[in-house]
Design an enzyme around this catalytic site. Structure first.
Site, PDB file in Angstrom:
ATOM      1  N   ASP A  41      -2.455   6.344  -3.502  1.00 28.33           N
ATOM      2  CA  ASP A  41      -1.303   5.695  -2.875  1.00 28.33           C
ATOM      3  C   ASP A  41      -0.828   4.548  -3.766  1.00 28.33           C
ATOM      4  O   ASP A  41      -1.333   4.363  -4.876  1.00 28.33           O
ATOM      5  CB  ASP A  41      -1.641   5.225  -1.452  1.00 28.33           C
ATOM      6  N   ASP A  74      -1.144   1.349  -4.018  1.00 24.71           N
ATOM      7  CA  ASP A  74      -2.042   0.347  -4.595  1.00 24.71           C
ATOM      8  C   ASP A  74      -3.399   0.927  -4.950  1.00 24.71           C
ATOM      9  O   ASP A  74      -4.321   0.207  -5.299  1.00 24.71           O
ATOM     10  CB  ASP A  74      -2.191  -0.862  -3.666  1.00 24.71           C
ATOM     11  N   ASP A 126      -5.893   2.257  -3.345  1.00 32.94           N
ATOM     12  CA  ASP A 126      -7.122   2.132  -2.566  1.00 32.94           C
ATOM     13  C   ASP A 126      -7.324   3.329  -1.642  1.00 32.94           C
ATOM     14  O   ASP A 126      -8.315   3.393  -0.913  1.00 32.94           O
ATOM     15  CB  ASP A 126      -7.167   0.815  -1.784  1.00 32.94           C
ATOM     16  N   SER A 136       0.815  -1.209   0.000  1.00 35.98           N
ATOM     17  CA  SER A 136       0.000   0.000   0.000  1.00 35.98           C
ATOM     18  C   SER A 136       0.854   1.267   0.000  1.00 35.98           C
ATOM     19  O   SER A 136       1.608   1.520  -0.929  1.00 35.98           O
ATOM     20  CB  SER A 136      -0.952  -0.052   1.199  1.00 35.98           C
TER      21      SER A 136
END
Length: 447
Positions: free
Chosen positions: A242, A244, A246, A103
């Protein structure tokens, strides 16, 4: 059943150190494959996505070996956003979805997140069962039942087409200049493409991943890069994702940052006015600002709080039948569209609000007056328990007494990093600073 491998968002750590080793990834893949196989047949499948970290290659191959050894057929998506894995797990009728990503963490870290066949992240109980299988002896498939692996070349394209359907067909974005910062991460292809196809003039930032630069002075945890681009290009909006994708931070035309609380407030107000907010409530975590709670209460709406972690937000949303939730950090969960936080789709909903209201971003991002909030992190060494020391407990108790009736205090361990997070809210800025600094000093002395 206790869990040692899994944190608040899957398994995470520094690459090539326990538990983020090839050996452990192989075991996790085999254990997950054994957990999700319903019978001895060979018709089971798993989709695997990843972000742009160098270690993703290693973990992808190890997971694939473990999964195929227990009879799972593996569909490799390559670099795609985390929400794309949730979507494609359902769309491709898979038994399991896996995202390889840490992440917002630096490039040296990585993680493994699991999604069930419904596209939602696994429960604590399911993760504990997989962990128990890892600790035991994993039974491999018979030679004729070993799984196959196949690369899916159009995974990004499938997600792009779906993401566009979440934007209202009646709205137009032509003429809008939008900065999108992809953090050199998983959305570096998808996000600019979606925005361009919907008519925006797109200024891309953080779209040259090299395996080492994910989240490096860019993305939602470093929004200065997007802010600078907004001002330099005279953009109407900045969307900062960010690693990833999400999470999202929204930047207005002046380069000012709006966090998840302000974005959720806007969506909750608009959805309530349109009769679309189910249950008359927004689900957020204990980290969300007290000002958000007051804003909602003033409109006859509720704030349902959960512990930190978007998966706990989603669990509460599903339990209560709510369709909007998220975190101050920028996870915006809209279960009408996605099974997990989706930064790009949240950005599209914000753009829809701009198109329909005719208001600039700076007016839409200031939904409520925030109560002063201060958050500081203290890093500690593995094996230490600074919160359990007598002096730290004493300092915390004294701080709670000082804040009684004036604010609130929240102290917790991070579920993804060796950090103690110390957060307080209070209208009195001096008291707020003294309270947090005193606890931080005590924790540092004990760490």
């Amino acid at each position: 059943m206790t869990r040692k491998l899994f944190g608040t968002d899957g398994v995470r750590g520094e690459a090539n150190s326990w538990p983020m080793t090839a050996e452990m990834a192989l075991k996790l893949g085999a254990a997950a494959g054994r957990y999700f196989r319903r019978d001895a047949g060979n018709g089971h499948r798993v989709v695997i996505g990843k972000d742009t970290r160098l270690s993703g290659y290693m973990l992808e191959n190890a997971l694939t070996a473990g999964l195929t050894s227990t009879g799972m057929n593996v569909l490799l998506l390559g670099p795609v956003p985390t929400p794309a894995v949730g979507y494609l797990t359902r769309s491709m009728r898979a038994d399991l979805g896996i995202m390889i990503s840490a992440s917002h963490n630096p490039a040296k870290d990585n993680g493994i997140k699991f999604f069930g066949p419904d596209g939602f992240k696994l429960s604590d109980e399911a993760e504990a069962e997989i962990e128990a299988i890892v600790a035991g002896e994993i039974r491999p498939a018979q030679p004729h039942n070993i799984g196959r692996a196949k690369r899916i070349d159009d995974g990004v394209g499938r997600y792009v087409e779906y993401a566009k359907t979440t934007f209202p067909a009646r709205d137009r974005l032509s003429g809008l200049k939008v900065v999108v910062d992809c953090a050199n991460g998983a959305a570096y292809k998808a996000a600019p493409e979606v925005l361009w196809e919907l008519g925006c003039e797109v200024i891309p930032v953080g779209v040259t991943p090299n395996g080492h630069n994910i989240n490096d002075h860019c993305g939602s945890t470093h929004p200065a890069a997007a802010s600078e681009a907004v001002l330099r290009h005279g953009a109407d909006l900045g969307i900062s994702l960010d690693g990833d994708a999400d999470r999202v931070m929204i930047l207005d035309e002046r380069g000012q940052v709006a966090d998840g609380d302000q974005i959720m407030a806007l969506f909750a107000r608009r959805w309530a006015e349109e009769g679309k907010l189910r249950g008359g409530a927004l689900v957020a975590t204990v980290m969300s600002n007290l000002g958000l709670e007051r804003f909602l209460a003033g409109r006859g709406l509720r704030l349902e709080r959960t512990k930190v972690g978007d998966r706990y937000v989603v669990e509460r949303m599903r339990e209560g039948g709510f369709n909007l939730g998220g975190e101050q950090s920028g996870h915006i969960v809209m279960t009408d569209y996605a099974t997990t936080g989706d930064g790009l789709m949240a950005g599209l909903q914000f753009l829809a609000a701009m198109a329909e209201s005719g208001q600039p971003a700076s007016e839409l991002t200031q939904q409520f007056e925030t109560v002063p909030q201060l958050l500081k992190n203290v890093r500690y060494a593995a094996g230490q328990e600074p919160l359990s020391t007598e002096n730290v407990r004493k300092v915390i108790a004294e701080a709670e007494a000082r804040l009684a009736g004036q604010g609130r205090l929240l102290i917790r361990k991070s579920g993804t990093e060796p950090l103690i997070r110390v957060m307080a809210e209070c209208e009195d800025a001096a008291l707020l600073s003294d309270t947090v600094d005193g606890i931080v000093a005590a924790v540092e002395a004990a760490a």
